[in-house]
Write an enzyme that holds these catalytic residues in place. Structure first.
Site, PDB file in Angstrom:
ATOM      1  N   GLN A 257       3.807  19.671  37.931  1.00  0.00           N
ATOM      2  CA  GLN A 257       3.322  18.327  38.235  1.00  0.00           C
ATOM      3  C   GLN A 257       1.797  18.321  38.207  1.00  0.00           C
ATOM      4  OE1 GLN A 257       2.411  15.163  38.946  1.00  0.00           O
ATOM      5  NE2 GLN A 257       3.861  14.726  40.594  1.00  0.00           N
TER       6      GLN A 257
ATOM      7  N   ARG B 162      -0.327  16.312  39.454  1.00  0.00           N
ATOM      8  CA  ARG B 162      -0.972  15.941  40.713  1.00  0.00           C
ATOM      9  C   ARG B 162      -0.685  16.995  41.781  1.00  0.00           C
ATOM     10  NH1 ARG B 162      -0.514  10.282  44.197  1.00  0.00           N
ATOM     11  NH2 ARG B 162      -2.408  10.642  45.392  1.00  0.00           N
TER      12      ARG B 162
ATOM     13  N   GLY C  95      12.985   0.284  52.007  1.00  0.00           N
ATOM     14  CA  GLY C  95      13.688   1.276  51.200  1.00  0.00           C
ATOM     15  C   GLY C  95      12.867   1.648  49.972  1.00  0.00           C
TER      16      GLY C  95
ATOM     17  N   GLU D 205       7.057  11.877  42.752  1.00  0.00           N
ATOM     18  CA  GLU D 205       7.026  12.850  43.857  1.00  0.00           C
ATOM     19  C   GLU D 205       6.455  12.237  45.130  1.00  0.00           C
ATOM     20  OE1 GLU D 205       5.058  17.172  45.054  1.00  0.00           O
ATOM     21  OE2 GLU D 205       5.371  16.699  42.927  1.00  0.00           O
TER      22      GLU D 205
ATOM     23  N   ARG E  19       6.823   9.156  46.162  1.00  0.00           N
ATOM     24  CA  ARG E  19       7.919   8.414  46.785  1.00  0.00           C
ATOM     25  C   ARG E  19       8.893   9.344  47.488  1.00  0.00           C
ATOM     26  NH1 ARG E  19       9.614   5.678  41.592  1.00  0.00           N
ATOM     27  NH2 ARG E  19       7.720   6.727  40.880  1.00  0.00           N
TER      28      ARG E  19
END
Length: 294
Positions: free
Chosen positions: A49, A51, A70, A93, A95
């Site tokens: 990833q 980030r 939600g 990721e 979230r």
């Protein structure tokens, strides 16, 4: 670049946002993608990833939104290679982290079959489009694309919809000392500041001056030019390059409006003021005698 690869960036900033927008996600052929609920513990972050730095404040804000509404935008995942029933996060990721903090047991996901190159490109595109990556993370992601997958700078520029010069400028940041890279990662220096001092022999000392004095990029460029011009003079001692002396030079230059050099040798030395005309010299004398700038 194949048609499949060219389609990776299409609409990702809108389709995979972390702003809790309720947007239907489509597959590459335009058909609606199926959203599934998966136990949150079955998802794993992607080690590639782009980030690496996640703001705790951002995670807290997103977690509060998730508690109330939600997870409205599904997380994009792929089956985790070699681990049946497990999934690797391609995009989302933040979230996933926020959902964990909110205490969710399941999250909505969309499962796609993608290879390692597609996963990396999607991760870069998603983050670059939303400007989520800090400059060092962005540069490192481009480096992985070029070194691991053989992408040229031109090809990377096409993938992320940036100019080739932008890619080249970002890559130069990776040649800076780790301390300065850390300043950029945490927002103490901008990429412009970092590039301004990249060619100096003492960028760490210059970085400290820039941070302490809150200098603009233009002022940082002036500071770097001052340091570089001083380095060309053999009589200029190494002690001259420390942060305190450079800071004093900058203060004097701002006070007098002229180029000032401090030749410090263990607490003793000379102050040199360069002037181009008698009028400038007369102005310096008036300023010094007045004790403050006019």
């Amino acid at each position: 670049m194949s048609e499949k690869q060219r389609g990776l960036g299409r609409g990702l900033s809108a389709l995979l946002s972390d702003n809790q927008g309720s947007v239907p996600i489509a597959t590459n052929d335009g058909k609606p993608a199926a959203t599934l609920e998966k136990p949150i513990e079955l998802l794993q972050p992607n080690p590639d990833q782009p980030r690496r730095f996640f703001s705790e404040a951002e995670i807290d804000d997103l977690s509060a939104s998730i508690k109330e509404k939600g997870v409205l935008s599904p997380i994009l995942v792929r089956p985790l290679p070699g681990q049946a029933g497990q999934f690797q996060i391609i995009a989302g990721e933040r979230r996933w982290r926020a959902a964990q903090k909110a205490g969710l047991k399941t999250v909505p996901v969309i499962v796609r079959e993608l290879d390692d190159l597609e996963v990396l490109e999607i991760g870069i595109i998603e983050n670059v489009q939303r400007e989520d990556l800090n400059p060092i993370e962005e540069a490192r992601a481009y480096k992985v694309l070029m070194e691991r997958f053989g992408r040229t700078q031109d090809a990377v520029a096409q993938v992320v919809s940036k100019s080739r010069s932008h890619i080249a400028n970002m890559m130069r940041l990776l040649g800076l000392p780790e301390g300065i890279q850390d300043h950029v990662i945490h927002g103490r220096l901008s990429a412009g500041h970092a590039r301004a001092i990249a060619t100096a022999s003492n960028p760490e000392a210059l970085a400290e001056v820039i941070i302490q004095k809150g200098l603009s990029v233009r002022q940082a460029e002036m500071l770097a030019r001052t340091a570089l011009s001083g380095e060309t003079k053999p009589a200029r001692p190494k002690a001259q390059t420390n942060a305190d002396v450079l800071s004093l030079e900058q203060d004097l230059q701002e006070l007098l409006g002229l180029n000032v050099k401090l030749d410090d040798k263990g607490g003793k030395g000379e102050v040199r003021i360069a002037y181009a005309s008698l009028e400038q010299l007369d102005d310096v004398c008036r300023r010094l005698m007045a004790g403050s700038p006019r």
